[in-house]
Design a protein around this motif. Structure first.
Motif, PDB file in Angstrom:
ATOM      1  N   PHE A 131     -11.088 -12.112   3.488  1.00 32.84           N
ATOM      2  CA  PHE A 131     -10.122 -13.102   3.034  1.00 32.84           C
ATOM      3  C   PHE A 131      -9.380 -13.801   4.163  1.00 32.84           C
ATOM      4  O   PHE A 131      -8.443 -14.537   3.927  1.00 32.84           O
ATOM      5  N   SER A 132      -9.806 -13.540   5.396  1.00 35.35           N
ATOM      6  CA  SER A 132      -9.097 -14.175   6.505  1.00 35.35           C
ATOM      7  C   SER A 132     -10.022 -14.979   7.402  1.00 35.35           C
ATOM      8  O   SER A 132      -9.571 -15.673   8.291  1.00 35.35           O
TER       9      SER A 132
ATOM     10  N   ASP B 205      -6.062  -8.233  11.194  1.00 36.07           N
ATOM     11  CA  ASP B 205      -7.158  -8.587  12.094  1.00 36.07           C
ATOM     12  C   ASP B 205      -6.652  -8.736  13.513  1.00 36.07           C
ATOM     13  O   ASP B 205      -7.249  -8.229  14.463  1.00 36.07           O
TER      14      ASP B 205
ATOM     15  N   SER C 148       0.807  -1.211   0.000  1.00 30.76           N
ATOM     16  CA  SER C 148       0.000   0.000   0.000  1.00 30.76           C
ATOM     17  C   SER C 148       0.840   1.260   0.000  1.00 30.76           C
ATOM     18  O   SER C 148       0.324   2.355  -0.140  1.00 30.76           O
TER      19      SER C 148
ATOM     20  N   LEU D 237     -13.907  -5.404   3.138  1.00 29.70           N
ATOM     21  CA  LEU D 237     -12.760  -6.198   2.744  1.00 29.70           C
ATOM     22  C   LEU D 237     -12.013  -6.779   3.932  1.00 29.70           C
ATOM     23  O   LEU D 237     -11.279  -7.740   3.798  1.00 29.70           O
ATOM     24  N   LEU D 238     -12.200  -6.180   5.082  1.00 31.73           N
ATOM     25  CA  LEU D 238     -11.336  -6.509   6.211  1.00 31.73           C
ATOM     26  C   LEU D 238     -11.236  -7.988   6.533  1.00 31.73           C
ATOM     27  O   LEU D 238     -10.156  -8.538   6.605  1.00 31.73           O
ATOM     28  N   SER D 239     -12.356  -8.629   6.765  1.00 29.16           N
ATOM     29  CA  SER D 239     -12.280 -10.030   7.185  1.00 29.16           C
ATOM     30  C   SER D 239     -12.514 -10.996   6.031  1.00 29.16           C
ATOM     31  O   SER D 239     -12.356 -12.207   6.190  1.00 29.16           O
TER      32      SER D 239
ATOM     33  N   LEU E  16      -7.032  -5.709  -5.142  1.00 33.90           N
ATOM     34  CA  LEU E  16      -7.742  -5.966  -3.896  1.00 33.90           C
ATOM     35  C   LEU E  16      -6.809  -5.828  -2.700  1.00 33.90           C
ATOM     36  O   LEU E  16      -7.126  -5.153  -1.717  1.00 33.90           O
ATOM     37  N   MET E  17      -5.662  -6.457  -2.824  1.00 32.69           N
ATOM     38  CA  MET E  17      -4.716  -6.433  -1.710  1.00 32.69           C
ATOM     39  C   MET E  17      -4.295  -5.021  -1.378  1.00 32.69           C
ATOM     40  O   MET E  17      -4.187  -4.658  -0.211  1.00 32.69           O
TER      41      MET E  17
ATOM     42  N   MET F 240      -2.596 -12.303   0.526  1.00 33.40           N
ATOM     43  CA  MET F 240      -3.700 -11.479   1.023  1.00 33.40           C
ATOM     44  C   MET F 240      -4.290 -12.059   2.295  1.00 33.40           C
ATOM     45  O   MET F 240      -4.592 -11.331   3.234  1.00 33.40           O
TER      46      MET F 240
ATOM     47  N   THR G 138      -6.570  -0.936   6.089  1.00 29.58           N
ATOM     48  CA  THR G 138      -6.114  -1.287   7.428  1.00 29.58           C
ATOM     49  C   THR G 138      -5.039  -0.328   7.918  1.00 29.58           C
ATOM     50  O   THR G 138      -5.003   0.003   9.100  1.00 29.58           O
TER      51      THR G 138
ATOM     52  N   VAL H 246      -7.042  -3.535   0.602  1.00 21.66           N
ATOM     53  CA  VAL H 246      -7.089  -4.067   1.964  1.00 21.66           C
ATOM     54  C   VAL H 246      -6.005  -3.409   2.806  1.00 21.66           C
ATOM     55  O   VAL H 246      -6.245  -2.956   3.929  1.00 21.66           O
ATOM     56  N   SER H 247      -4.805  -3.328   2.238  1.00 19.25           N
ATOM     57  CA  SER H 247      -3.684  -2.749   2.977  1.00 19.25           C
ATOM     58  C   SER H 247      -3.936  -1.287   3.304  1.00 19.25           C
ATOM     59  O   SER H 247      -3.689  -0.833   4.420  1.00 19.25           O
TER      60      SER H 247
END
Lengths: 231, 231
Positions: B93-94, A141, A94, B89-91, B132-133, A133, B140, B136-137
């Motif tokens: 992918f995890s 998280d 980022s 997007l936060l959760s 996407l990544m 990712m 966060t 997300v970065s």
DNA sequence: CGCGGCTTTGATGTTCATCAAGTAAAGTGG
DNA sequence: CCACTTTACTTGATGAACATCAAAGCCGCG
């Protein structure tokens, strides 16, 4: 800090088995050829906020802290990371420069890849990128959730939380050498050094923990857990 | 909450131009076909922590808050998001379940895609996944940095910070309708409702702001900025 | 109209930061 | 290796920042 080239021959390298689970053998060889491994000693700075990012790092062994300096020169500690928490991932995709500093709080081995090579692979291999990712998401998280937990506790609960964090999550033992100073605990939980010390002393007087310098032994875990949840 | 199917015909859809910049036309059509758009009204819950994630959401219009409930039923607000901050997007992918709740603090339009379809595209299109990544970065990073900033301020600085946040970042105006209650400000900055109110009243008495219910007008921005940086 | 939630202000006490001062430990240069 | 400096640790005293409790007004909604 000690630097040197080591081949990608670690049998148990989790980077291969876990992190690069979707990388082909050819790609893996490609990546391994450019891999460098460095050793950092306790206290060494691994990456510094503001520096430009041109390497992709992952922690192979050791323990590090992620922190940021305020304008007045004080530090705020964001999180601690052991191997596979992959802290360096945070800003890598980022930003061009590190948002945070990473420093070793125990002697640490770091594997280093050229960021452009990693990004090239990411551009060509979507499954690899998804793995990445997933890890970025998991790492952040964890940071956010941990922060929320600390935020809703008082001084004693926060100190208890830190002790339990190292006991349960880092060392998996009730007794351990605290890898950080009292001041660093304070920087992590957002309280003053004096009050951290006072709280530790109080826990000692109440026979909840035993302290000899950096050595900590949790004597009454149930009570410590109670205090953490809030007392 | 109002639900309905709308075709993917928004000329100015930033999802197309920005978010899906690396998606082919065929893929885009594929995605658009399954797109659903929903309207949420102020106060509506969009996603609830604990619920299983099977949709991919992005905020097309409006304003939302990201929060989490403590065991005692109190809320902690993590962040606010306007379009393109892509909170969901936060959760995604995890985890299989939402770690946080998202609710509308202004009437909001949300576009909804089937998560499996999005993940399929992600698996096949690495550039899309990298986009996407990156998002997300960025999302966060913003949360973590904002949190650190709040953490190092006192009550007054925190309240000033929130006011400036809405003025500078959300509404780009010195006067606006505050989209959240005093209690929600408190939940965001980790202070009590009473003290938030007291601080706002004090700012009013000092002629730094004008208040009429939810309407806020920043009268002396310089001073407010000073207080935010710390005073 | 009355009830519950939001807002407001005041009084009181707790929690915590700050200041001060001293000891111990660890690094530094002669 | 020892004097010296610096940094970490510790405890106490004081006051400031903040939470809690209480009470009342306001507004929207069923």
């Amino acid at each position: 800090m000690n630097s040197g080239n080591i081949k990608c021959d670690c049998e148990d390298c989790k980077l291969k088995s876990l992190f690069f689970s979707h990388v082909t053998v050819d790609e893996l060889i490609d990546i391994c050829e450019i891999k460098e491994e460095r050793t950092y000693f306790k206290g060494d700075i691994i990456t510094k906020e503001g520096d430009s990012i041109n390497e992709f790092l992952y922690l192979k062994e050791g323990l590090v802290k992620l922190s940021k300096s305020t304008d007045e020169g004080k530090d705020q500690i964001i999180s601690f990371s052991k191997p596979f928490d992959f802290v360096s991932l945070l800003s890598v995709f980022s930003s061009d420069t590190y948002q945070y500093s990473v420093s070793a709080i125990e002697d640490s081995h770091v594997c280093i890849l050229d960021l452009n090579v990693v990004k090239n692979h990411a551009r060509q291999n979507a499954l690899f990128t998804m793995d990445l990712m997933k890890r970025v998401s998991e790492a952040t998280d964890k940071i956010v959730l941990d922060n929320l937990e600390i935020r809703r506790k008082h001084l004693k609960g926060r100190v208890a939380h830190v002790l339990l964090y190292f006991a349960n999550y880092i060392y998996m033992k009730e007794e351990f050498e605290l890898p950080i100073s009292r001041r660093e605990i304070a920087e992590y939980i957002g309280m003053t050094t004096e009050n951290v010390i006072r709280t530790l002393s109080e826990f000692r007087k109440d026979k909840i923990i035993k302290i000899f310098g950096k050595y900590i032994q949790i004597a009454d875990k149930k009570r410590l857990e109670n205090i953490s949840e809030f007392g």
